[in-house]
Design an enzyme around this catalytic site. Structure first.
Site, PDB file in Angstrom:
ATOM      1  N   GLY A  27       0.991  -1.557   0.009  1.00 53.88           N
ATOM      2  CA  GLY A  27      -0.300  -0.550   0.288  1.00 53.88           C
ATOM      3  C   GLY A  27       1.033   1.577  -0.108  1.00 53.88           C
ATOM      4  N   SER A  28       0.038   2.142   0.834  1.00 50.08           N
ATOM      5  CA  SER A  28       0.766   3.504   0.815  1.00 50.08           C
ATOM      6  C   SER A  28       2.761   3.378   0.985  1.00 50.08           C
ATOM      7  CB  SER A  28       0.212   4.768   1.402  1.00 50.08           C
ATOM      8  OG  SER A  28       1.274   5.883   1.327  1.00 50.08           O
ATOM      9  N   SER A  52      -5.310 -11.048  -2.945  1.00 51.42           N
ATOM     10  CA  SER A  52      -4.462  -8.929  -2.306  1.00 51.42           C
ATOM     11  C   SER A  52      -4.913  -7.985  -4.252  1.00 51.42           C
ATOM     12  CB  SER A  52      -3.484  -8.604  -2.410  1.00 51.42           C
ATOM     13  OG  SER A  52      -3.162  -6.972  -2.060  1.00 51.42           O
ATOM     14  N   SER A  54      -3.474  -5.545  -5.331  1.00 56.39           N
ATOM     15  CA  SER A  54      -2.274  -5.391  -4.764  1.00 56.39           C
ATOM     16  C   SER A  54      -0.849  -6.212  -6.074  1.00 56.39           C
ATOM     17  CB  SER A  54      -1.693  -4.666  -4.107  1.00 56.39           C
ATOM     18  OG  SER A  54      -2.429  -3.959  -3.283  1.00 56.39           O
ATOM     19  N   ASP A  84      -1.766  -0.632  11.252  1.00 55.25           N
ATOM     20  CA  ASP A  84      -0.853  -1.207  12.150  1.00 55.25           C
ATOM     21  C   ASP A  84      -2.027  -2.253  13.369  1.00 55.25           C
ATOM     22  OD1 ASP A  84       0.422   0.475  12.981  1.00 55.25           O
ATOM     23  OD2 ASP A  84      -0.893   1.832  13.175  1.00 55.25           O
ATOM     24  N   HIS A 109       5.730   1.991  11.830  1.00 59.45           N
ATOM     25  CA  HIS A 109       5.253   2.334  13.240  1.00 59.45           C
ATOM     26  C   HIS A 109       6.055   1.635  14.116  1.00 59.45           C
ATOM     27  CE1 HIS A 109       2.629   5.596  15.013  1.00 59.45           C
ATOM     28  NE2 HIS A 109       1.906   4.308  14.814  1.00 59.45           N
ATOM     29  N   GLU A 228     -11.455  31.519   3.736  1.00 55.09           N
ATOM     30  CA  GLU A 228     -11.111  31.741   5.016  1.00 55.09           C
ATOM     31  C   GLU A 228     -11.033  31.197   5.632  1.00 55.09           C
ATOM     32  OE1 GLU A 228     -10.268  34.409   5.068  1.00 55.09           O
ATOM     33  OE2 GLU A 228     -11.194  35.316   3.123  1.00 55.09           O
TER      34      GLU A 228
END
Length: 342
Positions: A27-28, A52, A54, A84, A109, A228
């Protein structure tokens, strides 16, 4: 305490040359680490579950794709780049049974190690390489000859070379081009979660939304409120990113500066800081981790509900209309997504 910034000259990439590197997930973060290391001359294989989506993407890039179990058997370094709370199940079922002494476990991580959702055997090294940016940016910066800063840590150092391996990995993904800082799994995890919750994501989006609602509820046009409170946010953040808070203040008007220094602290006051301290305390004592684990176990119903509420907010509808006035924004986003797999 001031941290030492480590650069290319401090890292020895040859440490990885003789090793087979297995990246679990594409992934990322996974695709960025895998492709950057491959382009740095490393032998990289990818671990994915058989269903998967991917798999075809990884193969398109010329990478060998195996099951997670096969990767663990073949690789010297196994780097987990999956969400995670997916890691513990993968670790228990597919990694631990095939994990032999002398191998190295790597993480992007520190969450699962710090909160002991994964407890590796003492016979393996455990390292952290955590780029301070999303994977798509890690890949894009590498391709452009730059890099994204990263943190490294060694949780278990059986071989005596865990730190060197982590630093070499950071060099392989391009991070030592700009700077790497050595930390601990505890420090990386707790500061990362705090930043996400109190400032970068939770704090920022709540501040933006509160400002938008205050103007709209006071009778001002939603489009004005969006410009704004949202549109100009990027311009200010870019100035801070480029030259710090003082540099940003140099670029704005005298009136804006006075409003900044005299009114800002009335909004982000001691009460807000106290809330931030409570956020940090819940991270430190494990309360946040426990709540998130329970949310995932229960099917993430509240998680999805809160995301849906945010997506349906007036600020998103108005924002979509305004962003449509800037066609290059849409094109830029599409290019950013595509670049992750190019």
């Amino acid at each position: 305490m001031t941290k030492t910034v480590l650069l290319d000259k401090d890292a020895d990439l040859s440490i990885l040359k003789t090793k087979t590197i297995g990246v679990i997930g594409f992934g990322s973060q996974g695709h960025a680490h895998a492709l950057n290391l491959r382009d740095s001359g490393m032998n990289v294989i990818i671990g994915l579950h058989p269903q998967s989506k991917s798999i075809d993407i990884a193969k398109k890039h010329g990478l060998e794709v195996l099951t997670n179990s096969e990767v663990v058997k073949r690789a010297d370094i196994i780097f987990l780049a999956t969400p995670d709370l997916v890691i513990p199940e993968i670790y228990a079922d597919q990694i631990l049974p095939n994990l032999t002494p002398g191998k190295i476990l790597g993480f992007a991580h520190g969450f699962v190690i710090h909160y002991k959702l994964v407890v590796p055997p003492p016979e393996v090294d455990v390292i952290l390489v955590a780029p301070k940016g999303p994977g798509h940016l890690v890949r894009r910066e590498y391709i452009q000859g730059r890099g994204v800063p990263a943190l490294i840590a060694a949780y278990q150092n059986r071989s005596g070379k865990a730190r060197d391996v982590a630093l070499a990995w950071a060099k392989g993904i391009g991070s030592t081009r700009v700077g790497v800082i050595e930390t601990t799994f505890k420090e990386e995890t707790e500061t990362d979660l705090f930043g996400e919750q109190a400032v970068l994501c939770g704090g920022l989006t709540s501040l933006i939304t509160a400002g938008f609602e205050t103007l709209v509820n006071s009778g001002y046009a939603p489009e004005m409120a969006y410009f704004e409170c949202v549109h100009e946010m990027k311009l200010i953040v870019d100035l801070i990113y480029e030259s710090g808070i003082s540099g940003m203040r140099f670029s704005i008007s005298e009136t804006a500066k006075w409003g900044d220094v005299s009114v800002g602290p009335k909004v982000i006051d001691e009460h807000v800081k106290e809330n931030m301290r409570k956020v940090l305390e819940n991270i430190q004592n494990g309360t946040f981790a426990k709540e998130w684990i329970e949310e995932v176990k229960s099917g993430k119903q509240r998680y999805r509900k809160l995301l849906a509420q945010g997506a349906e907010h007036q600020i998103e509808k108005v924002g979509a209309e305004i962003r449509a006035l800037f066609p290059w924004l849409k094109q830029k986003n599409l290019q950013g997504v595509q670049a992750a797999y190019d």
